[in-house]
Design an enzyme around this catalytic site. Structure first.
Site, mmCIF file in Angstrom:
data_model
loop_
_atom_site.group_PDB
_atom_site.id
_atom_site.type_symbol
_atom_site.label_atom_id
_atom_site.label_comp_id
_atom_site.label_asym_id
_atom_site.label_seq_id
_atom_site.Cartn_x
_atom_site.Cartn_y
_atom_site.Cartn_z
ATOM 1 N N ARG A 29 -11.000 -0.104 14.884
ATOM 2 C CA ARG A 29 -10.972 0.954 13.284
ATOM 3 C C ARG A 29 -11.234 0.157 12.109
ATOM 4 O O ARG A 29 -12.587 1.334 11.478
ATOM 5 C CB ARG A 29 -9.191 1.019 12.681
ATOM 6 C CG ARG A 29 -8.584 1.707 12.279
ATOM 7 C CD ARG A 29 -6.526 1.865 12.266
ATOM 8 N NE ARG A 29 -6.392 1.030 11.157
ATOM 9 C CZ ARG A 29 -5.625 0.543 10.759
ATOM 10 N NH1 ARG A 29 -4.253 1.647 10.815
ATOM 11 N NH2 ARG A 29 -5.027 -0.918 9.848
ATOM 12 N N LYS A 78 0.996 -0.974 0.257
ATOM 13 C CA LYS A 78 -0.225 -0.622 0.281
ATOM 14 C C LYS A 78 0.959 1.516 -0.229
ATOM 15 O O LYS A 78 1.849 1.003 -0.217
ATOM 16 C CB LYS A 78 -1.031 -0.020 1.258
ATOM 17 C CG LYS A 78 -0.062 0.271 2.343
ATOM 18 C CD LYS A 78 -1.154 -0.384 3.842
ATOM 19 C CE LYS A 78 -0.726 -0.280 4.981
ATOM 20 N NZ LYS A 78 -0.721 -0.819 6.089
ATOM 21 N N TYR A 117 16.455 29.993 7.962
ATOM 22 C CA TYR A 117 16.285 30.999 7.941
ATOM 23 C C TYR A 117 16.031 30.901 9.899
ATOM 24 O O TYR A 117 15.982 29.797 10.721
ATOM 25 C CB TYR A 117 14.972 29.960 8.080
ATOM 26 C CG TYR A 117 14.025 30.735 6.819
ATOM 27 C CD1 TYR A 117 14.155 31.706 6.248
ATOM 28 C CD2 TYR A 117 13.701 28.916 6.300
ATOM 29 C CE1 TYR A 117 13.416 31.433 5.071
ATOM 30 C CE2 TYR A 117 13.646 29.510 4.315
ATOM 31 C CZ TYR A 117 13.075 30.577 4.162
ATOM 32 O OH TYR A 117 12.732 30.564 2.675
ATOM 33 N N MET A 146 12.054 24.331 2.465
ATOM 34 C CA MET A 146 11.467 23.484 1.853
ATOM 35 C C MET A 146 11.807 23.075 0.908
ATOM 36 O O MET A 146 11.424 21.751 0.500
ATOM 37 C CB MET A 146 10.196 24.324 0.619
ATOM 38 C CG MET A 146 9.397 23.652 0.221
ATOM 39 S SD MET A 146 8.264 24.779 -0.409
ATOM 40 C CE MET A 146 7.338 25.696 0.284
HETATM 41 C C1 LIG Z 1 -0.448 -1.417 6.879
HETATM 42 C C2 LIG Z 1 -1.214 -2.933 7.647
HETATM 43 C C3 LIG Z 1 -0.262 -4.141 7.340
HETATM 44 C C4 LIG Z 1 0.897 -4.170 7.079
HETATM 45 O O1 LIG Z 1 1.552 -3.642 8.500
HETATM 46 P P1 LIG Z 1 3.268 -3.622 8.603
HETATM 47 O O2 LIG Z 1 3.496 -3.172 10.025
HETATM 48 O O3 LIG Z 1 3.529 -2.257 7.984
HETATM 49 O O4 LIG Z 1 3.841 -4.406 8.503
HETATM 50 C C5 LIG Z 1 -0.622 -5.232 7.566
HETATM 51 N N1 LIG Z 1 -2.506 -5.674 7.928
HETATM 52 C C6 LIG Z 1 -3.039 -4.140 8.089
HETATM 53 C C7 LIG Z 1 -4.539 -3.831 8.144
HETATM 54 C C8 LIG Z 1 -2.494 -2.948 7.594
HETATM 55 O O5 LIG Z 1 -3.528 -1.183 7.676
#
Ligand SMILES: *Cc1c(COP(=O)(O)O)cnc(C)c1O
Length: 350
Positions: free
Chosen positions: A130, A35, A244, A292
């Protein structure tokens, strides 16, 4: 070229997947979470490398990410969508053979109406609050949902990176209670859960951060190098100030290098006066504020002017940089900006 370069070591990525795969028994399949554009590294590149390493099940957050991964991998590997089946996703899920992990009664209804007979999994909430069906909801709909043939029952641990947290065992017990005896493949653990031991592995694991070299997988091999080009150097006299708001002042004559990246590239402003660059292993302190697009570095400790300075490298991993910034490796990786050149090394030819 005046942008930084992210170098992604595909052999290290594959080695991390294999190391996590070896932790669980042969009966447990090891998936791969890609992801957020493969944790910022490019989901097509990392998904292909992980598929070559042996991964057959991939996880993304939203259907659009699944479409990109399907394009990279072609037909065959399973692609699960953690956000489930949202309004507007139906065509993508159907055409690209994505597997939504349905997380509410609304989503179950939408999926069964829009794509009857199409693959799906079910996400259960075991205490994180969640995503996923609550125990009461699951009890109410299991009888209707199970005959539709879910491919996976899954839940997610909230405190797996704290092995001593009693929440782990509580969630494990809740997951057993909600899924024992059903006979559908199960998945509970991300990277942290894999490290909690075999009781947490079930049929399929979902590592993400550990693949990319981050904690809590302390045994991970570093995957990322971040190198920033030096675009100017100057000698500042004692008493002169840098950056800055003049937050850094030279007390001796100091050679300052200005490198091309800043907070717009995901190098957090909290690193101001509080991080170290490396020139072939020699530390060089970041001085003054992170701007930046630019950062100033004291390179007085070097006996030459380097063409670039490293911020993520063998001497300083993603989690070391995260600690300096007051955050976690996940946020460092997924904040790495769009301006960098991303290149990979290693990896068997496709
Ligand atoms: C992001 C996520 C993972 C992976 O988690 P890591 O801690 O990066 O290994 C697995 N399952 C769900 C539901 C997630 O949201």
């Amino acid at each position: 070229m005046a942008t930084g370069t992210i170098t992604i070591d595909l052999d290290a990525l594959a080695a991390n997947w294999q190391a996590l795969d070896r932790i669980s028994s042969a009966a447990t399949e090891t998936g791969a979470v890609v992801k957020a554009d493969g944790y910022g590294l490019g989901s097509a590149r990392v998904a292909r490398a992980l598929a070559r390493a042996g991964a057959r099940s991939f996880f993304v957050a939203v259907a659009e990410e699944g479409a990109a991964v399907r394009q990279a991998l072609g037909r065959g590997p399973a692609i699960y969508v953690l956000g489930g089946h949202m309004a507007g996703d139906t065509e993508m899920i159907g055409d690209l053979d994505l597997i939504p992990l349905l997380n509410s009664i609304d989503q179950l209804t939408r999926h069964f109406e829009a794509l009857p007979g199409h693959s799906f999994g079910i996400q259960l909430d075991t205490g994180m609050n969640r995503l996923g069906l609550e125990p009461g909801e699951w009890a109410a709909v299991a009888e209707l949902a199970l005959p539709q043939g879910p491919k996976l029952l899954m839940s997610h641990l909230a405190s797996a990176d704290e092995p001593d947290s009693p929440q782990n065992a509580d969630q494990l017990a809740a997951f057993h209670h909600m899924t024992d005896g059903i006979g559908v493949p199960r998945s509970l653990s991300a990277t942290g859960g894999i490290l909690l031991g075999p009781a947490y592995h079930f049929d399929l694991t979902r590592p993400g951060i550990g693949l990319y070299g981050g904690l809590p997988f302390a045994g991970a091999t570093g995957v990322v190098t971040l190198s920033l080009p030096v675009i100017q150097t100057r000698l500042v006299a004692p008493g002169e100030k840098v950056g800055y708001n003049a937050t850094w002042q030279a007390d001796t004559e100091t050679l300052i290098a200005t490198v091309a990246a800043g907070y717009a590239d995901g190098l957090f402003r909290t690193l101001s006066n509080n991080a170290t660059f490396y020139a072939e292993g020699t530390p060089c302190p970041l001085v003054g504020r992170v701007s930046m697009d630019l950062i100033t570095v004291d390179i007085g400790g070097l006996n030459h002017i380097p063409s670039s300075l490293d911020l993520i490298c063998a001497e300083q991993g993603v989690d070391d940089l995260a600690r300096a910034a007051g955050t976690i490796g996940y946020e460092v990786l997924t904040s790495l900006g769009a301006r960098y050149l991303r290149q990979s090394i290693g990896g068997a030819p496709a």
